[in-house]
Each structure stands twice: as structure tokens, then as C-alpha cells.
Motif scaffolding. Structure first.
Motif, PDB file in Angstrom:
ATOM      1  N   SER A 249      26.164  46.658  -5.827  1.00 51.83           N
ATOM      2  CA  SER A 249      24.854  46.409  -6.352  1.00 51.83           C
ATOM      3  C   SER A 249      24.152  46.574  -7.273  1.00 51.83           C
ATOM      4  CB  SER A 249      24.188  47.885  -5.958  1.00 51.83           C
ATOM      5  OG  SER A 249      24.304  48.487  -6.822  1.00 51.83           O
ATOM      6  N   GLY A 250      25.483  46.924  -8.156  1.00 55.83           N
ATOM      7  CA  GLY A 250      25.107  45.772  -9.888  1.00 55.83           C
ATOM      8  C   GLY A 250      24.986  46.577 -10.285  1.00 55.83           C
ATOM      9  N   VAL A 251      24.859  48.075 -10.577  1.00 55.79           N
ATOM     10  CA  VAL A 251      24.089  49.338 -11.386  1.00 55.79           C
ATOM     11  C   VAL A 251      25.433  49.688 -11.686  1.00 55.79           C
ATOM     12  CG1 VAL A 251      22.066  49.260  -9.947  1.00 55.79           C
ATOM     13  CG2 VAL A 251      24.221  50.657  -9.815  1.00 55.79           C
ATOM     14  N   HIS A 252      26.103  49.449 -11.439  1.00 52.78           N
ATOM     15  CA  HIS A 252      27.745  50.648 -12.044  1.00 52.78           C
ATOM     16  C   HIS A 252      27.432  49.801 -13.262  1.00 52.78           C
ATOM     17  CE1 HIS A 252      31.668  52.485 -12.767  1.00 52.78           C
ATOM     18  NE2 HIS A 252      32.256  51.402 -13.704  1.00 52.78           N
ATOM     19  N   ARG A 253      28.419  51.321 -14.477  1.00 53.77           N
ATOM     20  CA  ARG A 253      27.866  51.528 -15.444  1.00 53.77           C
ATOM     21  C   ARG A 253      29.689  52.168 -15.988  1.00 53.77           C
ATOM     22  NH1 ARG A 253      23.889  53.425 -20.495  1.00 53.77           N
ATOM     23  NH2 ARG A 253      25.703  52.977 -22.215  1.00 53.77           N
ATOM     24  N   SER A 254      30.255  51.188 -16.959  1.00 54.29           N
ATOM     25  CA  SER A 254      31.210  51.594 -17.643  1.00 54.29           C
ATOM     26  C   SER A 254      31.817  52.901 -17.965  1.00 54.29           C
ATOM     27  CB  SER A 254      32.647  50.950 -18.101  1.00 54.29           C
ATOM     28  OG  SER A 254      32.969  49.454 -17.395  1.00 54.29           O
ATOM     29  N   GLU A 255      32.554  53.833 -17.761  1.00 55.67           N
ATOM     30  CA  GLU A 255      32.693  55.075 -18.615  1.00 55.67           C
ATOM     31  C   GLU A 255      31.515  56.055 -17.538  1.00 55.67           C
ATOM     32  OE1 GLU A 255      33.292  54.376 -23.241  1.00 55.67           O
ATOM     33  OE2 GLU A 255      31.261  54.656 -22.911  1.00 55.67           O
ATOM     34  N   TRP A 256      30.543  55.271 -17.153  1.00 49.98           N
ATOM     35  CA  TRP A 256      30.133  56.591 -17.059  1.00 49.98           C
ATOM     36  C   TRP A 256      30.348  56.598 -14.817  1.00 49.98           C
ATOM     37  CZ3 TRP A 256      28.096  59.574 -20.450  1.00 49.98           C
ATOM     38  CH2 TRP A 256      27.694  58.796 -21.553  1.00 49.98           C
ATOM     39  N   GLY A 257      31.278  56.675 -14.839  1.00 54.46           N
ATOM     40  CA  GLY A 257      31.804  56.627 -13.256  1.00 54.46           C
ATOM     41  C   GLY A 257      32.488  58.288 -12.940  1.00 54.46           C
ATOM     42  N   LEU A 258      33.883  57.434 -12.350  1.00 50.57           N
ATOM     43  CA  LEU A 258      34.836  58.633 -12.114  1.00 50.57           C
ATOM     44  C   LEU A 258      35.794  58.681 -12.858  1.00 50.57           C
ATOM     45  CD1 LEU A 258      35.337  60.494  -9.754  1.00 50.57           C
ATOM     46  CD2 LEU A 258      36.304  58.760  -8.053  1.00 50.57           C
ATOM     47  N   TYR A 259      36.447  59.963 -12.720  1.00 51.54           N
ATOM     48  CA  TYR A 259      37.645  59.725 -13.443  1.00 51.54           C
ATOM     49  C   TYR A 259      38.855  60.546 -12.804  1.00 51.54           C
ATOM     50  CZ  TYR A 259      35.551  58.224 -18.044  1.00 51.54           C
ATOM     51  OH  TYR A 259      34.499  57.314 -19.013  1.00 51.54           O
ATOM     52  N   ALA A 260      40.254  60.280 -12.714  1.00 55.26           N
ATOM     53  CA  ALA A 260      41.415  61.276 -11.464  1.00 55.26           C
ATOM     54  C   ALA A 260      41.357  61.719 -12.982  1.00 55.26           C
ATOM     55  CB  ALA A 260      42.509  60.816 -10.823  1.00 55.26           C
ATOM     56  N   LEU A 261      41.053  63.493 -12.745  1.00 60.63           N
ATOM     57  CA  LEU A 261      42.310  64.539 -13.525  1.00 60.63           C
ATOM     58  C   LEU A 261      43.494  64.212 -13.060  1.00 60.63           C
ATOM     59  CD1 LEU A 261      40.069  67.621 -12.743  1.00 60.63           C
ATOM     60  CD2 LEU A 261      40.224  65.233 -14.368  1.00 60.63           C
ATOM     61  N   VAL A 262      44.351  63.699 -13.309  1.00 63.41           N
ATOM     62  CA  VAL A 262      45.645  64.026 -14.004  1.00 63.41           C
ATOM     63  C   VAL A 262      47.050  64.884 -14.983  1.00 63.41           C
ATOM     64  CG1 VAL A 262      47.937  62.302 -13.479  1.00 63.41           C
ATOM     65  CG2 VAL A 262      45.365  61.369 -13.044  1.00 63.41           C
ATOM     66  N   ARG A 263      47.924  65.486 -14.230  1.00 70.08           N
ATOM     67  CA  ARG A 263      48.477  66.436 -14.221  1.00 70.08           C
ATOM     68  C   ARG A 263      49.982  65.714 -15.480  1.00 70.08           C
ATOM     69  NH1 ARG A 263      50.380  71.004 -10.822  1.00 70.08           N
ATOM     70  NH2 ARG A 263      52.010  69.538  -9.825  1.00 70.08           N
ATOM     71  N   THR A 264      49.879  65.724 -16.914  1.00 66.08           N
ATOM     72  CA  THR A 264      50.725  64.643 -17.461  1.00 66.08           C
ATOM     73  C   THR A 264      51.720  65.574 -17.162  1.00 66.08           C
ATOM     74  OG1 THR A 264      50.235  66.179 -19.398  1.00 66.08           O
ATOM     75  CG2 THR A 264      49.156  64.145 -18.973  1.00 66.08           C
ATOM     76  N   ALA A 265      52.470  66.524 -16.867  1.00 64.93           N
ATOM     77  CA  ALA A 265      53.578  67.114 -16.699  1.00 64.93           C
ATOM     78  C   ALA A 265      54.531  66.374 -15.829  1.00 64.93           C
ATOM     79  CB  ALA A 265      53.780  68.789 -16.467  1.00 64.93           C
ATOM     80  N   ASP A 266      53.970  65.784 -14.526  1.00 67.87           N
ATOM     81  CA  ASP A 266      54.392  65.073 -13.415  1.00 67.87           C
ATOM     82  C   ASP A 266      53.707  64.287 -12.554  1.00 67.87           C
ATOM     83  OD1 ASP A 266      52.149  66.314 -12.048  1.00 67.87           O
ATOM     84  OD2 ASP A 266      53.611  68.143 -10.969  1.00 67.87           O
ATOM     85  N   GLU A 267      52.536  63.586 -13.772  1.00 69.50           N
ATOM     86  CA  GLU A 267      51.746  62.302 -13.019  1.00 69.50           C
ATOM     87  C   GLU A 267      51.355  62.206 -11.978  1.00 69.50           C
ATOM     88  OE1 GLU A 267      50.243  59.703 -15.049  1.00 69.50           O
ATOM     89  OE2 GLU A 267      50.729  60.583 -16.862  1.00 69.50           O
ATOM     90  N   LEU A 268      51.131  64.221 -11.218  1.00 75.19           N
ATOM     91  CA  LEU A 268      50.073  63.484 -10.220  1.00 75.19           C
ATOM     92  C   LEU A 268      49.178  64.146 -10.101  1.00 75.19           C
ATOM     93  CD1 LEU A 268      52.246  66.713  -8.161  1.00 75.19           C
ATOM     94  CD2 LEU A 268      51.995  64.358  -7.948  1.00 75.19           C
ATOM     95  N   ALA A 269      48.139  63.131  -9.514  1.00 73.37           N
ATOM     96  CA  ALA A 269      46.777  63.170  -9.539  1.00 73.37           C
ATOM     97  C   ALA A 269      45.798  65.014  -8.834  1.00 73.37           C
ATOM     98  CB  ALA A 269      45.625  62.469  -8.929  1.00 73.37           C
ATOM     99  N   VAL A 270      45.517  65.571  -9.606  1.00 74.61           N
ATOM    100  CA  VAL A 270      44.787  67.111  -8.151  1.00 74.61           C
ATOM    101  C   VAL A 270      43.572  67.422  -8.675  1.00 74.61           C
ATOM    102  CG1 VAL A 270      46.609  68.207 -10.140  1.00 74.61           C
ATOM    103  CG2 VAL A 270      44.772  67.773 -11.791  1.00 74.61           C
ATOM    104  N   GLY A 271      42.558  66.235  -8.949  1.00 74.44           N
ATOM    105  CA  GLY A 271      40.925  66.503  -8.637  1.00 74.44           C
ATOM    106  C   GLY A 271      40.291  64.985  -9.484  1.00 74.44           C
ATOM    107  N   GLY A 272      39.433  65.058  -9.438  1.00 75.13           N
ATOM    108  CA  GLY A 272      38.515  63.944  -9.904  1.00 75.13           C
ATOM    109  C   GLY A 272      37.823  64.237 -10.012  1.00 75.13           C
ATOM    110  N   MET A 273      36.294  63.784 -11.824  1.00 71.30           N
ATOM    111  CA  MET A 273      35.470  64.623 -12.192  1.00 71.30           C
ATOM    112  C   MET A 273      34.913  62.897 -12.605  1.00 71.30           C
ATOM    113  SD  MET A 273      35.062  67.346 -14.909  1.00 71.30           S
ATOM    114  CE  MET A 273      36.389  68.569 -14.255  1.00 71.30           C
ATOM    115  N   GLY A 274      33.092  62.591 -12.493  1.00 75.36           N
ATOM    116  CA  GLY A 274      32.659  61.962 -13.437  1.00 75.36           C
ATOM    117  C   GLY A 274      31.228  61.934 -13.329  1.00 75.36           C
ATOM    118  N   PHE A 275      30.405  61.045 -13.100  1.00 73.81           N
ATOM    119  CA  PHE A 275      29.255  61.065 -13.595  1.00 73.81           C
ATOM    120  C   PHE A 275      28.370  60.374 -12.436  1.00 73.81           C
ATOM    121  CE2 PHE A 275      31.732  61.039 -17.407  1.00 73.81           C
ATOM    122  CZ  PHE A 275      30.866  61.773 -18.627  1.00 73.81           C
ATOM    123  N   HIS A 276      27.160  60.478 -11.967  1.00 72.94           N
ATOM    124  CA  HIS A 276      26.451  60.395 -11.261  1.00 72.94           C
ATOM    125  C   HIS A 276      26.156  59.423 -12.188  1.00 72.94           C
ATOM    126  CE1 HIS A 276      26.100  64.264  -8.076  1.00 72.94           C
ATOM    127  NE2 HIS A 276      27.259  63.958  -9.017  1.00 72.94           N
ATOM    128  N   GLY A 277      25.947  58.321 -12.329  1.00 70.17           N
ATOM    129  CA  GLY A 277      25.232  57.305 -13.098  1.00 70.17           C
ATOM    130  C   GLY A 277      25.068  57.114 -14.497  1.00 70.17           C
TER     131      GLY A 277
END
Length: 358
Positions: A249-277
């Protein structure tokens, strides 16, 4: 699926070779369309980009470009230049396929680094656009497959609304890179693509998910990640669907979205965190988070929320952060308080927690 990798590079290079071979018998000493380089020099630039991007990944460059360049031999003819594009493109594709997860190389725009998918997307963008520049000067058509353009837009141009009435992904990409016009949008004289960010959080990294990855997660995919327990929890998929709709819809703004939580020791994603906008008019931005069930109880969410909140508050437009939970979600409430949030008046029937700029 709009994810970026070696196959996308191969597809873009095959398209470029077909277009350019249709004009291999023409005068490549003329200037490419819109550039000060000749067509032959522009082809050399494509090969140089491919090899340079591969070098940034293999050299693990962190603070600048690896100091070498690629040039065509004196007297190279158009067919030789096309062959060089094919060879260098396959080098980058091979490097992208074999680069370990989590590896990033230096690139200035806009966060100082990019991962393998980012360098793949930049390589695809370079070859599509500069093939167009050459083709325009030599009088041949250069429109690439629509899905390839969609993939580029959804990875490197999350700030550009993907479609409007009467437009195509190709005309949108040309406009986004200062090469065309779109109805209702002013021409661009300055443009930049945008690589996804990666934020450190102790044993985790918060990896920004571009619209392409969000679309894949929303459709039941992995988003290009390897997940603990085989996939994310329900909330992360719902958040990805929200980001997909915001981008469409054209309202997404970079940086203010979804991030994956990645465990750097084994590069496994363990969750998601981010902003509602993005931040609202009062400078408040709402956060949300969840973890794969077997990743809970290790403090990951608290570490990540603390890191993401500190990062958000470095932005002048942000004055406060808000987290809203259902009354029975005591684990999420504990995460918020451990990350420094304090209880606020309820929002409807939900509990609210806030963190203000010191």
C-alpha cells in the motif's frame, strides 16, 4: 518467491547477454544512454561491479572497498565484453551461494554493510540498469522479466511503492533509479537503494527483513533464514503479513518494520521483533515481539528489546516506545519491564508499557 540469491544473478546475466548480443554488431564506442561512459566502458563497469561485490564478501571487508578493480583488455570487442559480463556474473553468483549466513561486507548505502542477499540484489540491479543504458543507445529493447524487477524492488527499494495504476515493475524500477517517469510522481534526480540493517544484541543479531523476506514468511516460507524448530511462531508470521500489506500500500518505511532475532553462534533465527510502523506525530513507536517456543526462557527477548529500543531512541523523531500485551501474557510483560519499560494506563482491555527518552 522474491528472495535474492545466485539464481537471480544467473537470470539477470542471461537476460543481459541476450539483449546485448542482439546489438553486438553495432558501435559500442557511443555513449550509453544517460551516462558519460561509452557502451563498452559501461559493460566494463558491470563486470567490475560483479567482481567487486564478490570481493567484498570473500574478503570480509568491514570498513572500505577491497582495493582492486577489474578492467577489460585493450581492444576488447563487444562479444568479449558480453563474455566478461557472463563470467564475472557467475563469479558473484557462486560467491553468494557459498557465503556463510551472517557474513556481511562493507557497502556504504545506507548502513555501512550488506549480506550476501544484498550484494546479489545490487549485482542484479547494476546489470539490469546498465544493460538498459547500453541498449537504449544501441536501439534494442531491454525490458527484463517482471518478477526479477519485483524482486529487486522488494529487496533494495522498500521505500518505493511497488505498483501504481498504469505502471509495471520495470517502469517503477526505472523511475526509482532516475531513468524514467511515472504518473503522479516527480522525476528523481538523486536516488539510493537501501540494504537491510543488522543490529547487535549480545548473542543475537537483529536482522532487518526487507519486504521480499516478509512476503515469503507471510506465505509460510522461511524468509531466507534457518529457524529453530523449523519456523517462526505465529506472531512473527502475522507481523510479516502486516509488513507485506504496508509495502503493497506504499506506507512501509525502512527500518521501522520487522527484524528477525538470529542467534549468531549457530545462525538460527529464534524469533521476530519490530515496529508496528514508523513513529507517530507524537514521536511514539509501538513494538511487538515473539519467540520460537523452545527459545523462550533464555533472556533473548529482553536482550533484543533493550537493543532495539536503544537504537530507536537514537533517532531524533522518536520520543517514546510502547509495548501492548494481553492481560494474561505475563512473559511478554516481564520482557518489557526487564528491558526498562514501565507500566502505563491500560489500552482498552490490554496492558501497556512505555519507555521514554531520558
Amino acid at each position: 518467491m522474491l528472495l535474492m540469491g545466485g539464481d537471480r544473478i544467473d537470470e539477470a546475466v542471461a537476460h543481459a547477454a541476450k539483449v546485448l548480443r542482439a546489438a553486438a554488431d553495432r558501435d559500442w564506442s557511443v555513449k550509453a544512454g544517460g551516462l558519460d561512459w561509452s557502451c563498452l566502458k559501461t559493460a566494463e563497469h558491470i563486470t567490475g561491479d560483479f567482481v567487486a561485490y564478490a570481493g567484498q564478501l570473500t574478503g570480509r571487508a568491514t570498513d572500505g572497498y577491497v582495493p582492486f578493480e577489474t578492467v577489460l583488455d585493450d581492444g576488447t570487442e563487444p562479444e568479449g565484453a558480453i563474455h566478461a559480463i557472463e563470467a564475472s556474473g557467475r563469479i558473484l553468483a557462486a560467491v553468494v551461494r557459498t557465503t556463510p549466513p551472517g557474513v556481511r561486507g562493507y557497502h556504504p548505502y545506507p548502513v555501512g554493510s550488506a549480506d550476501a542477499a544484498g550484494f546479489a540484489a545490487m549485482g542484479v540491479t547494476e546489470v539490469l540498469l546498465h544493460t538498459y543504458d547500453i541498449a537504449r543507445a544501441l536501439g534494442v529493447d531491454a525490458e527484463p522479466p517482471a518478477e526479477l524487477c519485483e524482486a529487486v524492488l522488494a529487496h533494495l527499494f522498500p521505500h518505493v511503492p511497488p505498483t501504481l495504476a498504469g505502471t509495471t515493475p520495470w517502469t517503477t524500477l526505472l523511475w526509482a533509479t532516475g531513468r524514467g517517469t511515472l504518473p503522479g510522481r516527480a522525476p528523481l534526480t538523486h536516488w539510493r537503494w537501501r540494504n537491510a540493517a543488522s543490529l547487535p544484541a549480545g548473542p543475537l543479531a537483529l536482522r532487518e527483513l526487507p519486504p521480499a523476506a516478509c512476503a515469503d514468511l507471510a506465505a509460510g516460507g522461511t524468509g531466507g533464514l534457518t529457524w529453530l524448530d523449523g519456523g517462526p511462531f505465529t506472531g512473527t508470521r502475522k507481523a510479516a503479513e502486516m509488513m507485506k500489506k504496508a509495502y503493497a500500500s506504499g506506507v512501509h518505511r525502512s527500518e521501522w518494520g520487522l527484524y528477525a532475532l538470529v542467534r549468531t553462534a549457530d545462525e538460527l533465527a529464534v524469533g521476530g521483533m519490530g515496529f508496528h510502523g514508523p513513529p507517530d506525530d507524537d514521536g511514539c513507536v509501538e513494538v511487538g515481539y515473539d519467540l520460537v517456543e523452545t527459545a523462550r526462557g533464555h533472556g533473548y527477548a529482553t536482550l533484543a528489546l533493550r537493543a532495539l529500543s536503544e537504537w530507536a531512541l537514537t533517532h531524533p523523531e522518536v520520543t517514546s516506545l510502547l509495548a501492548v500485551t494481553t492481560p494474561d501474557n505475563t512473559p511478554s510483560q516481564r520482557v518489557a519491564t526487564r528491558a526498562g519499560y514501565t507500566r502505563l494506563p491500560d489500552r482498552d482491555t490490554n496492558h501497556a508499557y512505555g519507555l521514554r527518552r531520558p
